[in-house]
Motif scaffolding. Sequence first.
Motif, PDB file in Angstrom:
ATOM      1  N   LYS A 254       0.675  -1.153  -0.412  1.00  0.00           N
ATOM      2  CA  LYS A 254      -0.346  -0.561   0.177  1.00  0.00           C
ATOM      3  C   LYS A 254       1.148   1.108   0.069  1.00  0.00           C
ATOM      4  O   LYS A 254       2.146   1.611  -0.517  1.00  0.00           O
ATOM      5  N   ALA A 255       0.031   2.314   0.040  1.00  0.00           N
ATOM      6  CA  ALA A 255       0.780   3.643  -0.092  1.00  0.00           C
ATOM      7  C   ALA A 255       1.965   4.174   1.358  1.00  0.00           C
ATOM      8  O   ALA A 255       2.362   3.546   2.186  1.00  0.00           O
ATOM      9  N   ASN A 256       2.795   4.923   0.493  1.00  0.00           N
ATOM     10  CA  ASN A 256       4.458   4.849   1.362  1.00  0.00           C
ATOM     11  C   ASN A 256       4.745   6.446   1.353  1.00  0.00           C
ATOM     12  O   ASN A 256       5.354   6.602   2.702  1.00  0.00           O
ATOM     13  N   ARG A 257       3.836   7.160   1.619  1.00  0.00           N
ATOM     14  CA  ARG A 257       4.046   8.618   1.779  1.00  0.00           C
ATOM     15  C   ARG A 257       3.476   8.996   2.728  1.00  0.00           C
ATOM     16  O   ARG A 257       2.545   8.215   3.853  1.00  0.00           O
ATOM     17  N   VAL A 258       3.523   9.371   4.435  1.00  0.00           N
ATOM     18  CA  VAL A 258       3.408   9.232   5.497  1.00  0.00           C
ATOM     19  C   VAL A 258       1.945  10.286   5.800  1.00  0.00           C
ATOM     20  O   VAL A 258       1.410  10.331   6.717  1.00  0.00           O
ATOM     21  N   GLU A 259       1.480  10.872   4.685  1.00  0.00           N
ATOM     22  CA  GLU A 259       0.278  12.097   4.914  1.00  0.00           C
ATOM     23  C   GLU A 259      -0.889  10.540   4.902  1.00  0.00           C
ATOM     24  O   GLU A 259      -1.479  11.305   4.800  1.00  0.00           O
ATOM     25  N   SER A 260      -0.582   9.502   4.539  1.00  0.00           N
ATOM     26  CA  SER A 260      -1.533   8.075   4.504  1.00  0.00           C
ATOM     27  C   SER A 260      -1.846   7.427   5.945  1.00  0.00           C
ATOM     28  O   SER A 260      -0.463   7.318   6.318  1.00  0.00           O
TER      29      SER A 260
ATOM     30  N   ALA B  84      -1.603   4.296   5.891  1.00  0.00           N
ATOM     31  CA  ALA B  84      -1.061   3.068   5.121  1.00  0.00           C
ATOM     32  C   ALA B  84       0.780   3.163   5.499  1.00  0.00           C
ATOM     33  O   ALA B  84       1.993   2.508   6.080  1.00  0.00           O
ATOM     34  N   GLY B  85       1.083   4.453   5.550  1.00  0.00           N
ATOM     35  CA  GLY B  85       2.065   5.171   4.791  1.00  0.00           C
ATOM     36  C   GLY B  85       2.964   5.557   5.920  1.00  0.00           C
ATOM     37  O   GLY B  85       3.894   5.065   6.826  1.00  0.00           O
ATOM     38  N   LEU B  86       2.292   5.975   7.191  1.00  0.00           N
ATOM     39  CA  LEU B  86       2.337   6.903   8.986  1.00  0.00           C
ATOM     40  C   LEU B  86       3.004   5.585   9.550  1.00  0.00           C
ATOM     41  O   LEU B  86       4.101   4.941  10.281  1.00  0.00           O
ATOM     42  N   LEU B  87       2.083   4.618   9.581  1.00  0.00           N
ATOM     43  CA  LEU B  87       2.385   3.261  10.090  1.00  0.00           C
ATOM     44  C   LEU B  87       3.555   2.350   9.533  1.00  0.00           C
ATOM     45  O   LEU B  87       4.456   2.146  10.907  1.00  0.00           O
ATOM     46  N   LYS B  88       3.661   2.608   7.896  1.00  0.00           N
ATOM     47  CA  LYS B  88       5.023   2.079   7.780  1.00  0.00           C
ATOM     48  C   LYS B  88       6.340   2.483   8.164  1.00  0.00           C
ATOM     49  O   LYS B  88       7.347   1.942   9.024  1.00  0.00           O
ATOM     50  N   GLN B  89       6.296   4.199   8.516  1.00  0.00           N
ATOM     51  CA  GLN B  89       6.809   5.403   9.277  1.00  0.00           C
ATOM     52  C   GLN B  89       7.443   4.603  10.966  1.00  0.00           C
ATOM     53  O   GLN B  89       9.076   4.515  11.255  1.00  0.00           O
ATOM     54  N   GLU B  90       5.989   4.354  11.285  1.00  0.00           N
ATOM     55  CA  GLU B  90       6.536   3.962  12.641  1.00  0.00           C
ATOM     56  C   GLU B  90       7.134   2.642  13.097  1.00  0.00           C
ATOM     57  O   GLU B  90       8.200   2.378  13.583  1.00  0.00           O
TER      58      GLU B  90
ATOM     59  N   PRO C 161       9.219  -0.278  -8.336  1.00  0.00           N
ATOM     60  CA  PRO C 161       8.643   0.854  -8.566  1.00  0.00           C
ATOM     61  C   PRO C 161       7.258   0.835  -8.876  1.00  0.00           C
ATOM     62  O   PRO C 161       6.912  -0.445  -9.171  1.00  0.00           O
ATOM     63  N   ALA C 162       6.550   1.519  -8.335  1.00  0.00           N
ATOM     64  CA  ALA C 162       5.590   0.943  -8.238  1.00  0.00           C
ATOM     65  C   ALA C 162       4.338   2.344  -7.384  1.00  0.00           C
ATOM     66  O   ALA C 162       3.235   2.311  -6.908  1.00  0.00           O
ATOM     67  N   GLY C 163       4.376   3.933  -8.637  1.00  0.00           N
ATOM     68  CA  GLY C 163       4.069   4.899  -8.275  1.00  0.00           C
ATOM     69  C   GLY C 163       3.779   5.106  -6.292  1.00  0.00           C
ATOM     70  O   GLY C 163       5.847   5.490  -5.608  1.00  0.00           O
ATOM     71  N   GLY C 164       2.827   5.264  -5.894  1.00  0.00           N
ATOM     72  CA  GLY C 164       3.114   5.493  -4.149  1.00  0.00           C
ATOM     73  C   GLY C 164       3.203   4.813  -3.299  1.00  0.00           C
ATOM     74  O   GLY C 164       3.179   4.806  -2.080  1.00  0.00           O
TER      75      GLY C 164
END
Length: 177
Positions: free
Chosen positions: A56-62, A64-70, A88-91
Amino acid sequence: MNKITVIGAGLAGCEAAYTAAQLGVQVDLIEMKPLKKSPAHKTDNFAELVCSNSLKANRVESAAGLLKQEMRILGSICLEAADMSAVPAGGALAVERNTFSEFVTNKIRNHPKINVINRVVDKLPDNEICVVATGPLTDGVLANEIERLTGEGNLSFYDAAAPIVTAESIDMSKAFF
Protein backbone atom coordinates in the motif's frame (compact mmCIF):
# COMPACT_ATOMS: atom_id res chain seq x y z
CA MET A 1 10.31 -12.77 30.42
CA ASN A 2 13.09 -15.12 29.32
CA LYS A 3 11.45 -17.04 26.48
CA ILE A 4 8.45 -16.97 24.17
CA THR A 5 7.12 -19.25 21.47
CA VAL A 6 5.88 -17.81 18.19
CA ILE A 7 3.85 -20.06 15.91
CA GLY A 8 3.98 -19.08 12.26
CA ALA A 9 6.76 -17.42 10.26
CA GLY A 10 4.61 -15.15 8.13
CA LEU A 11 4.72 -11.36 8.36
CA ALA A 12 3.28 -11.09 11.88
CA GLY A 13 5.18 -14.08 13.26
CA CYS A 14 8.51 -12.83 11.91
CA GLU A 15 7.87 -9.34 13.31
CA ALA A 16 6.96 -10.78 16.72
CA ALA A 17 9.94 -13.14 16.83
CA TYR A 18 12.44 -10.54 15.61
CA THR A 19 11.21 -7.79 17.92
CA ALA A 20 11.32 -10.04 20.97
CA ALA A 21 14.78 -11.32 20.03
CA GLN A 22 16.05 -7.77 19.52
CA LEU A 23 14.82 -7.03 23.06
CA GLY A 24 16.91 -9.93 24.38
CA VAL A 25 14.20 -12.56 24.69
CA GLN A 26 14.93 -16.13 23.55
CA VAL A 27 12.40 -17.13 20.87
CA ASP A 28 11.28 -20.52 19.61
CA LEU A 29 9.76 -19.83 16.18
CA ILE A 30 7.70 -22.78 14.99
CA GLU A 31 6.99 -22.95 11.25
CA MET A 32 5.25 -25.74 9.33
CA LYS A 33 7.15 -25.17 6.07
CA PRO A 34 8.83 -27.08 4.47
CA LEU A 35 7.01 -30.03 6.10
CA LYS A 36 3.59 -28.73 5.08
CA LYS A 37 2.46 -25.99 2.72
CA SER A 38 -0.93 -24.51 1.93
CA PRO A 39 -1.97 -24.30 -1.71
CA ALA A 40 -0.92 -20.61 -1.65
CA HIS A 41 2.66 -21.24 -0.52
CA LYS A 42 5.25 -21.57 -3.28
CA THR A 43 8.56 -21.44 -1.38
CA ASP A 44 10.02 -22.54 1.94
CA ASN A 45 10.86 -18.94 2.87
CA PHE A 46 9.42 -16.95 5.75
CA ALA A 47 7.20 -13.88 5.28
CA GLU A 48 6.10 -15.20 1.90
CA LEU A 49 3.74 -12.76 0.20
CA VAL A 50 1.13 -14.94 -1.47
CA CYS A 51 -1.47 -12.59 -2.95
CA SER A 52 0.15 -9.20 -3.62
CA ASN A 53 3.54 -7.60 -3.72
CA SER A 54 2.11 -4.19 -2.76
CA LEU A 55 2.23 -2.98 0.83
CA LYS A 56 0.00 0.00 0.00
CA ALA A 57 0.85 3.69 0.19
CA ASN A 58 4.31 4.77 1.26
CA ARG A 59 3.72 8.50 1.85
CA VAL A 60 3.44 9.51 5.50
CA GLU A 61 0.35 11.62 4.77
CA SER A 62 -1.64 8.38 4.44
CA ALA A 63 -2.53 6.07 7.32
CA ALA A 64 -0.72 3.13 5.69
CA GLY A 65 2.38 5.20 5.01
CA LEU A 66 2.45 6.65 8.53
CA LEU A 67 2.16 3.17 10.03
CA LYS A 68 5.06 1.98 7.87
CA GLN A 69 7.20 4.93 8.99
CA GLU A 70 6.41 4.16 12.64
CA MET A 71 7.37 0.51 12.05
CA ARG A 72 10.67 1.61 10.48
CA ILE A 73 11.45 3.73 13.55
CA LEU A 74 10.74 0.72 15.77
CA GLY A 75 13.11 -1.51 13.77
CA SER A 76 10.64 -3.59 11.74
CA ILE A 77 12.31 -6.50 9.96
CA CYS A 78 9.56 -6.52 7.31
CA LEU A 79 9.99 -2.82 6.52
CA GLU A 80 13.76 -3.25 6.34
CA ALA A 81 13.18 -6.08 3.86
CA ALA A 82 10.59 -4.06 1.93
CA ASP A 83 12.84 -1.03 1.59
CA MET A 84 15.72 -3.24 0.46
CA SER A 85 13.61 -5.11 -2.12
CA ALA A 86 11.39 -2.23 -3.32
CA VAL A 87 10.37 -2.02 -6.96
CA PRO A 88 8.83 1.00 -8.74
CA ALA A 89 5.13 1.30 -7.91
CA GLY A 90 4.22 4.99 -7.94
CA GLY A 91 3.28 6.07 -4.43
CA ALA A 92 2.97 2.52 -3.15
CA LEU A 93 5.62 0.37 -1.52
CA ALA A 94 5.84 -2.75 -3.67
CA VAL A 95 8.52 -5.41 -3.38
CA GLU A 96 10.16 -8.18 -5.35
CA ARG A 97 8.57 -11.07 -3.45
CA ASN A 98 11.44 -13.56 -3.49
CA THR A 99 14.08 -11.01 -2.48
CA PHE A 100 11.78 -9.79 0.31
CA SER A 101 11.12 -13.24 1.81
CA GLU A 102 14.72 -14.42 1.38
CA PHE A 103 15.95 -11.36 3.30
CA VAL A 104 13.52 -11.98 6.19
CA THR A 105 14.30 -15.70 6.24
CA ASN A 106 18.05 -15.12 6.43
CA LYS A 107 17.78 -12.49 9.19
CA ILE A 108 15.51 -14.75 11.27
CA ARG A 109 17.52 -17.95 10.75
CA ASN A 110 20.79 -16.19 11.64
CA HIS A 111 19.56 -14.34 14.73
CA PRO A 112 21.31 -15.75 17.82
CA LYS A 113 18.17 -15.42 19.95
CA ILE A 114 15.80 -17.19 17.53
CA ASN A 115 15.54 -20.97 17.39
CA VAL A 116 13.60 -22.06 14.28
CA ILE A 117 11.68 -25.30 14.72
CA ASN A 118 10.09 -26.87 11.64
CA ARG A 119 6.99 -28.78 12.65
CA VAL A 120 3.23 -28.72 12.31
CA VAL A 121 1.48 -27.45 15.44
CA ASP A 122 -1.70 -29.23 16.49
CA LYS A 123 -1.92 -28.05 20.09
CA LEU A 124 -0.94 -24.74 21.63
CA PRO A 125 1.61 -24.92 24.45
CA ASP A 126 0.39 -24.68 28.04
CA ASN A 127 1.84 -22.39 30.69
CA GLU A 128 4.13 -20.31 28.49
CA ILE A 129 3.89 -17.12 26.50
CA CYS A 130 2.85 -18.02 22.97
CA VAL A 131 2.11 -15.76 20.02
CA VAL A 132 -0.17 -17.45 17.50
CA ALA A 133 0.56 -15.83 14.13
CA THR A 134 -0.65 -18.49 11.74
CA GLY A 135 -2.72 -16.13 9.62
CA PRO A 136 -5.58 -16.66 7.22
CA LEU A 137 -4.30 -20.02 5.97
CA THR A 138 -4.72 -21.75 9.34
CA ASP A 139 -6.65 -24.97 8.93
CA GLY A 140 -7.26 -28.41 10.27
CA VAL A 141 -6.43 -29.42 13.83
CA LEU A 142 -4.82 -26.07 14.75
CA ALA A 143 -7.86 -24.10 13.55
CA ASN A 144 -10.06 -26.40 15.63
CA GLU A 145 -7.78 -25.88 18.65
CA ILE A 146 -7.99 -22.08 18.29
CA GLU A 147 -11.77 -22.29 18.02
CA ARG A 148 -11.90 -24.47 21.16
CA LEU A 149 -9.66 -22.15 23.19
CA THR A 150 -11.37 -18.92 22.12
CA GLY A 151 -14.91 -20.25 22.26
CA GLU A 152 -15.43 -18.93 18.74
CA GLY A 153 -16.85 -21.29 16.17
CA ASN A 154 -16.28 -21.24 12.45
CA LEU A 155 -13.26 -18.98 12.23
CA SER A 156 -13.48 -17.16 8.92
CA PHE A 157 -10.70 -15.75 6.80
CA TYR A 158 -11.05 -13.92 3.52
CA ASP A 159 -8.59 -13.65 0.67
CA ALA A 160 -7.93 -10.29 -0.92
CA ALA A 161 -8.13 -11.66 -4.46
CA ALA A 162 -10.30 -9.53 -6.70
CA PRO A 163 -13.05 -11.24 -8.66
CA ILE A 164 -12.66 -11.58 -12.41
CA VAL A 165 -15.56 -10.09 -14.34
CA THR A 166 -16.00 -10.26 -18.10
CA ALA A 167 -17.13 -7.14 -19.95
CA GLU A 168 -20.05 -9.03 -21.47
CA SER A 169 -21.49 -9.78 -18.04
CA ILE A 170 -21.86 -6.11 -17.07
CA ASP A 171 -25.18 -4.34 -17.58
CA MET A 172 -23.90 -1.01 -18.94
CA SER A 173 -27.32 0.58 -18.40
CA LYS A 174 -26.48 0.41 -14.68
CA ALA A 175 -22.67 0.77 -14.80
CA PHE A 176 -20.22 3.21 -16.37
CA PHE A 177 -16.49 3.49 -17.09
